[in-house]
Design a protein around this motif. Structure first.
Motif, PDB file in Angstrom:
ATOM      1  N   LEU A 182       0.812  -1.208   0.000  1.00 56.92           N
ATOM      2  CA  LEU A 182       0.000   0.000   0.000  1.00 56.92           C
ATOM      3  C   LEU A 182       0.855   1.271   0.000  1.00 56.92           C
ATOM      4  O   LEU A 182       0.384   2.349  -0.341  1.00 56.92           O
ATOM      5  N   ILE A 183       2.128   1.106   0.334  1.00 58.66           N
ATOM      6  CA  ILE A 183       3.010   2.277   0.403  1.00 58.66           C
ATOM      7  C   ILE A 183       3.077   3.006  -0.942  1.00 58.66           C
ATOM      8  O   ILE A 183       3.224   4.214  -0.986  1.00 58.66           O
ATOM      9  N   ASN A 184       2.951   2.249  -2.038  1.00 49.57           N
ATOM     10  CA  ASN A 184       3.027   2.909  -3.348  1.00 49.57           C
ATOM     11  C   ASN A 184       1.888   3.901  -3.520  1.00 49.57           C
ATOM     12  O   ASN A 184       2.077   5.011  -4.014  1.00 49.57           O
ATOM     13  N   ASP A 236      21.047  12.036  11.906  1.00 48.93           N
ATOM     14  CA  ASP A 236      20.013  11.378  12.706  1.00 48.93           C
ATOM     15  C   ASP A 236      19.975  11.911  14.134  1.00 48.93           C
ATOM     16  O   ASP A 236      21.005  12.274  14.711  1.00 48.93           O
ATOM     17  N   ARG A 237      18.774  11.901  14.692  1.00 44.45           N
ATOM     18  CA  ARG A 237      18.530  12.387  16.042  1.00 44.45           C
ATOM     19  C   ARG A 237      19.414  11.697  17.087  1.00 44.45           C
ATOM     20  O   ARG A 237      19.782  12.287  18.105  1.00 44.45           O
ATOM     21  N   ALA A 238      19.772  10.435  16.798  1.00 45.41           N
ATOM     22  CA  ALA A 238      20.588   9.680  17.750  1.00 45.41           C
ATOM     23  C   ALA A 238      21.887  10.408  18.075  1.00 45.41           C
ATOM     24  O   ALA A 238      22.412  10.297  19.193  1.00 45.41           O
ATOM     25  N   ALA A 241      20.160  19.006  10.692  1.00 44.37           N
ATOM     26  CA  ALA A 241      20.196  18.211  11.929  1.00 44.37           C
ATOM     27  C   ALA A 241      18.769  17.906  12.349  1.00 44.37           C
ATOM     28  O   ALA A 241      17.931  18.804  12.387  1.00 44.37           O
ATOM     29  N   GLU A 242      18.510  16.631  12.642  1.00 43.92           N
ATOM     30  CA  GLU A 242      17.156  16.223  13.032  1.00 43.92           C
ATOM     31  C   GLU A 242      17.031  16.148  14.541  1.00 43.92           C
ATOM     32  O   GLU A 242      17.998  15.842  15.234  1.00 43.92           O
ATOM     33  N   GLY A 243      15.821  16.391  15.035  1.00 44.82           N
ATOM     34  CA  GLY A 243      15.550  16.170  16.460  1.00 44.82           C
ATOM     35  C   GLY A 243      16.228  17.164  17.378  1.00 44.82           C
ATOM     36  O   GLY A 243      16.660  16.811  18.474  1.00 44.82           O
ATOM     37  N   ARG A 266       6.942  21.457  16.137  1.00 46.07           N
ATOM     38  CA  ARG A 266       6.497  20.073  15.945  1.00 46.07           C
ATOM     39  C   ARG A 266       5.840  19.977  14.577  1.00 46.07           C
ATOM     40  O   ARG A 266       5.515  20.996  13.981  1.00 46.07           O
ATOM     41  N   PRO A 267       5.644  18.745  14.092  1.00 43.94           N
ATOM     42  CA  PRO A 267       4.896  18.633  12.833  1.00 43.94           C
ATOM     43  C   PRO A 267       3.494  19.240  13.016  1.00 43.94           C
ATOM     44  O   PRO A 267       2.819  18.943  13.999  1.00 43.94           O
ATOM     45  N   LEU A 268       3.123  20.123  12.102  1.00 43.45           N
ATOM     46  CA  LEU A 268       1.873  20.883  12.242  1.00 43.45           C
ATOM     47  C   LEU A 268       0.889  20.518  11.138  1.00 43.45           C
ATOM     48  O   LEU A 268       1.304  20.263  10.001  1.00 43.45           O
TER      49      LEU A 268
HETATM   50  P1  C2E Z   1      11.971  10.755   9.722  1.00 41.63           P
HETATM   51  O1  C2E Z   1      11.830  11.013   8.269  1.00 41.63           O
HETATM   52  O2  C2E Z   1      13.353  10.641  10.230  1.00 41.63           O
HETATM   53  O3  C2E Z   1      11.181  11.919  10.404  1.00 41.63           O
HETATM   54  C1  C2E Z   1      11.574  12.535  11.570  1.00 41.63           C
HETATM   55  C2  C2E Z   1      10.799  12.003  12.741  1.00 41.63           C
HETATM   56  O4  C2E Z   1      11.312  12.584  13.916  1.00 41.63           O
HETATM   57  C3  C2E Z   1       9.338  12.405  12.706  1.00 41.63           C
HETATM   58  O5  C2E Z   1       8.621  11.347  13.316  1.00 41.63           O
HETATM   59  C4  C2E Z   1       9.308  13.630  13.579  1.00 41.63           C
HETATM   60  O6  C2E Z   1       8.046  13.893  14.153  1.00 41.63           O
HETATM   61  C5  C2E Z   1      10.300  13.244  14.627  1.00 41.63           C
HETATM   62  N1  C2E Z   1      10.892  14.412  15.259  1.00 41.63           N
HETATM   63  C6  C2E Z   1      11.134  15.612  14.710  1.00 41.63           C
HETATM   64  N2  C2E Z   1      11.720  16.444  15.595  1.00 41.63           N
HETATM   65  C7  C2E Z   1      11.885  15.720  16.731  1.00 41.63           C
HETATM   66  C8  C2E Z   1      12.450  16.037  18.019  1.00 41.63           C
HETATM   67  O7  C2E Z   1      12.911  17.124  18.286  1.00 41.63           O
HETATM   68  N3  C2E Z   1      12.461  15.053  18.949  1.00 41.63           N
HETATM   69  C9  C2E Z   1      11.946  13.816  18.675  1.00 41.63           C
HETATM   70  N4  C2E Z   1      11.959  12.900  19.626  1.00 41.63           N
HETATM   71  N5  C2E Z   1      11.392  13.486  17.466  1.00 41.63           N
HETATM   72  C10 C2E Z   1      11.375  14.436  16.512  1.00 41.63           C
HETATM   73  P2  C2E Z   1       7.335  10.769  12.724  1.00 41.63           P
HETATM   74  O8  C2E Z   1       6.525  11.863  12.129  1.00 41.63           O
HETATM   75  O9  C2E Z   1       6.741   9.882  13.731  1.00 41.63           O
HETATM   76  O10 C2E Z   1       7.882   9.919  11.507  1.00 41.63           O
HETATM   77  C11 C2E Z   1       8.631   8.802  11.738  1.00 41.63           C
HETATM   78  C12 C2E Z   1       9.174   8.234  10.480  1.00 41.63           C
HETATM   79  O11 C2E Z   1       8.141   7.734   9.643  1.00 41.63           O
HETATM   80  C13 C2E Z   1       9.895   9.256   9.645  1.00 41.63           C
HETATM   81  O12 C2E Z   1      11.178   9.428  10.127  1.00 41.63           O
HETATM   82  C14 C2E Z   1       9.885   8.594   8.297  1.00 41.63           C
HETATM   83  O13 C2E Z   1      10.912   7.656   8.201  1.00 41.63           O
HETATM   84  C15 C2E Z   1       8.548   7.863   8.321  1.00 41.63           C
HETATM   85  N6  C2E Z   1       7.573   8.649   7.555  1.00 41.63           N
HETATM   86  C16 C2E Z   1       6.810   9.686   7.945  1.00 41.63           C
HETATM   87  N7  C2E Z   1       6.051  10.141   6.925  1.00 41.63           N
HETATM   88  C17 C2E Z   1       6.356   9.386   5.859  1.00 41.63           C
HETATM   89  C18 C2E Z   1       5.910   9.352   4.479  1.00 41.63           C
HETATM   90  O14 C2E Z   1       5.102  10.169   4.014  1.00 41.63           O
HETATM   91  N8  C2E Z   1       6.454   8.385   3.669  1.00 41.63           N
HETATM   92  C19 C2E Z   1       7.383   7.503   4.141  1.00 41.63           C
HETATM   93  N9  C2E Z   1       7.853   6.585   3.277  1.00 41.63           N
HETATM   94  N10 C2E Z   1       7.810   7.510   5.394  1.00 41.63           N
HETATM   95  C20 C2E Z   1       7.322   8.439   6.260  1.00 41.63           C
END
Ligand code: C2E
Ligand code: MG
Ligand code: MG
Length: 575
Positions: free
Chosen positions: A371-373, A488-490, A521-523, A548-550
């Motif tokens: 379903l990802i497609n 990465d946030r790590a 830089a993430e996170g 935050r995501p809005l």
């Molecule tokens: P990602 O692409 O690495 O996205 C960043 C994730 O880190 C997002 O989680 C975001 O809400 C979270 N984040 C951002 N800033 C912070 C922070 O300061 N602290 C912490 N603890 N977290 C933060 P989210 O939205 O839960 O997404 C998780 C993963 O899901 C994403 O990681 C991405 O790999 C995947 N994803 C999300 N949307 C899509 C999409 O449309 N398509 C695909 N294929 N994957 C998606």
């Protein structure tokens, strides 16, 4: 009320209207009120010459049987409505049936009754063009087979028929094994010829009632009405596969490819188009993984997933239909000016009972069930359209970052999906950034290289997401056209105290700067992290510190006011 009298048929200069029409190349007939021809212009005589013309015969005598009813309806319409009826019909002429447009008008006649004036215009060419356009819109240019649009039509028909008569049908997803190698080594012209021949060969083992469509690249889909028996399916599939096992002779070269097939059957494996296609695709994927040149029939129990996930999967299909997936947008800021420069689109599943479900939960499942497609294509389009609205609100240029999963990246349709999204939204290449992971590059570097080069020619940028958590082979940074690294946030979360993380960030930032890559830089969650990163030369930051995501409305509000609602927790929002 408009009714044309015979006198009105005379135009100035003594030329009759009939001769004017004749000059325009149209044939003119006058019919009595019963529809019998009592006058024909010179052109009309020429037309009917040899068509067994009978004086006083009814107009329909010269009309092909299939169109007689339409012409009779035209005569009635002209009589009753007093307007000109326009009917497209085939006239039977000496050399066969030809398309004409008949304009039928009721006119007053000398005996104060009425008659019909019929102007017959040759539209053979126009008709042929229309047919050609219809064909083009529903068929694949290369192979002449039905395309995705027509496949979708046929699937809907098969579903309706199966529901009515209570007999199922099957959907086969086919893909050529080794096609990419041929295409890459010998060029597109050979690849194209191979697809044409393979398509024609598949067709030879199917029945007339079966549909074979080409849906992209080397992917074909067959719909087999009334074929539901596993044995029967395997026989058809084996025949299709065996057509590819004879060598292909193209351009003087002898080529060998194979085919893999995945099958799903209505109603056992899905009760709608989306599910059937996705499940056939999942089965195909499995066939490829487990040795190629074979057919795998979808089996929910084998292919997925712990038990609760099966119901989750069903719920996901339902959710797609109900539009429960949303995109949220996390601001990305310039590390120095702290101005918003872009947004990352992040998917959310707004479940009516469970609330917002994290992509961490549902993306892997969508990846497994195919379903990802569908979801990914939707996300790409929605994000491209949304960013244009954000730009309007901000009054300046912004970019959007969209995550692309491995299965999407492997899908042959991906480039087309991206092109469509950009065309639909009018987005410039520079405004789009695709986030992929290191694993994607490593699993099939050749495919990745081709696709990334194609993407780069459109000026769309590529970022490595979660950089540092994958294979950490840095050679690919040189090989592929990559524009950005997302750290990465790590590695961010324990900054600046953790000496190791500080060292890693330092190395990554300096590596990026040497390779001319931008960095995000993430996170980033606090000021100390931001100031450390900014000093080390990190270009952009993203994290809870600044947003935050809005949902889109709130992102627009933030752009207008310049204030980021960073401190409101996502879980506190009302959905
Ligand atoms: P990602 O692409 O690495 O996205 C960043 C994730 O880190 C997002 O989680 C975001 O809400 C979270 N984040 C951002 N800033 C912070 C922070 O300061 N602290 C912490 N603890 N977290 C933060 P989210 O939205 O839960 O997404 C998780 C993963 O899901 C994403 O990681 C991405 O790999 C995947 N994803 C999300 N949307 C899509 C999409 O449309 N398509 C695909 N294929 N994957 C998606
Ligand atoms: Mg991401
Ligand atoms: Mg990430």
């Amino acid at each position: 009320m408009f009714s044309l009298r015979t006198e009105q048929l005379h135009a100035p200069n003594g030329l009759s209207m009939e001769s004017l029409l004749e000059l325009a190349g149209d044939a003119v007939f006058r019919l009595d009120r019963s529809g019998n021809i009592f006058f024909g212009s010179r052109r009309a005589h020429l037309l009917l010459d040899g068509a067994d013309a009978v004086p006083g015969a009814h107009l329909t005598r010269y009309i092909a049987p299939e169109d007689v009813a339409a012409v009779e309806a035209g005569l009635v319409e002209a009589t009753e409505s007093d307007t000109t009826a326009r009917i497209n019909a085939r006239m039977s002429l000496r050399d066969g049936a030809h398309w004409f447009e008949l304009q039928i008008t009721r006119c007053a006649s000398e005996d104060r009754q009425y008659e019909f004036l019929v102007v017959a215009r040759d539209i053979a060419e126009q008709h042929a063009t229309e047919e050609r356009l219809r064909h083009l819109a529903t068929h694949d240019d290369l192979t002449g087979l039905p395309n995705r649009a027509l496949l979708s039509d046929r699937l809907r028909m098969a579903l309706a028929q199966a529901r009515r008569v209570g007999i199922g049908f099957s959907v086969l997803a086919l893909d050529l094994d080794g096609f990419k190698k041929v295409n890459d080594a010998l060029g597109h012209a050979v690849g194209d010829a191979l697809l044409r021949v393979a398509g024609a060969r598949f067709r030879t083992v199917l029945r007339n009632v079966d549909t074979l469509a080409r849906v992209g690249g080397d992917e074909f889909v067959a719909v087999l009405p009334a074929a539901v028996d596993v044995e029967e399916l395997q026989i058809v599939a084996r025949r299709m596969i065996s057509t590819t096992q004879l060598p292909f002779e193209i351009d003087g070269q002898v080529l060998y490819v194979g085919a893999s097939i995945g099958a799903a059957t209505y109603p056992q494996h899905g009760d709608n188009e989306v599910k059937l296609l996705a499940h056939a695709d999942t089965a195909l994927y499995r066939a490829k993984e487990t040795g190629k040149s074979r057919c795998v029939i979808y089996d929910a129990a084998k292919f997925t997933l712990p038990e609760h996930d099966v119901s989750m999967e069903a719920a996901m299909y339902e959710a797609v239909r109900n539009g429960e997936f949303r995109l949220y947008y996390q601001p990305i800021l310039d590390a120095h000016s702290r101005q918003i420069v872009g947004f990352e689109a992040l998917m959310r599943w707004m479940h009516p009972e469970l609330g917002s479900i994290s992509p961490v939960q549902f993306i892997p499942m969508a990846e497994a069930n195919g379903l990802i497609n569908l979801l990914g294509a939707w996300a790409l389009k929605a994000a491209c359209v949304q960013i244009q609205h954000f730009e309007q609100a901000a009054g300046r240029s912004l970019y959007v970052s969209v995550n692309v999963s491995p299965r999407q990246f492997r899908n042959d349709q991906f480039l087309q999906v991206m092109d469509d999204a950009m065309k639909l939204s009018g987005l410039q290449g520079r405004q789009l950034l695709l986030e992929i992971t290191e694993g994607i590059l490593m699993s099939d570097p050749e495919h990745a290289e081709n696709l990334l080069n194609e993407i780069a020619t459109r000026n769309v940028r590529i970022a490595i997401d979660d950089f540092g958590t994958g294979y950490s082979s840095l050679a690919y940074l040189k090989r592929f056209p990559i524009a950005a690294l997302k750290i990465d946030r790590a590695f961010i979360k324990d900054l600046p105290e953790s000496v190791k993380d500080a060292a890693i960030c330092n190395v990554v930032l300096s590596l990026a700067s040497h390779l001319n890559l931008t960095t995000i830089a993430e996170g980033v969650e606090n000021e100390q992290q931001l100031s450390f990163l900014s000093k080390q030369g990190c270009a952009m930051i993203q994290g809870f510190l600044t947003g935050r995501p809005l949902p889109p409305e709130e992102a627009i509000e933030a752009l207008r006011s310049g204030v980021l609602p960073a401190l409101i927790l996502e879980s506190e929002r009302t959905v």
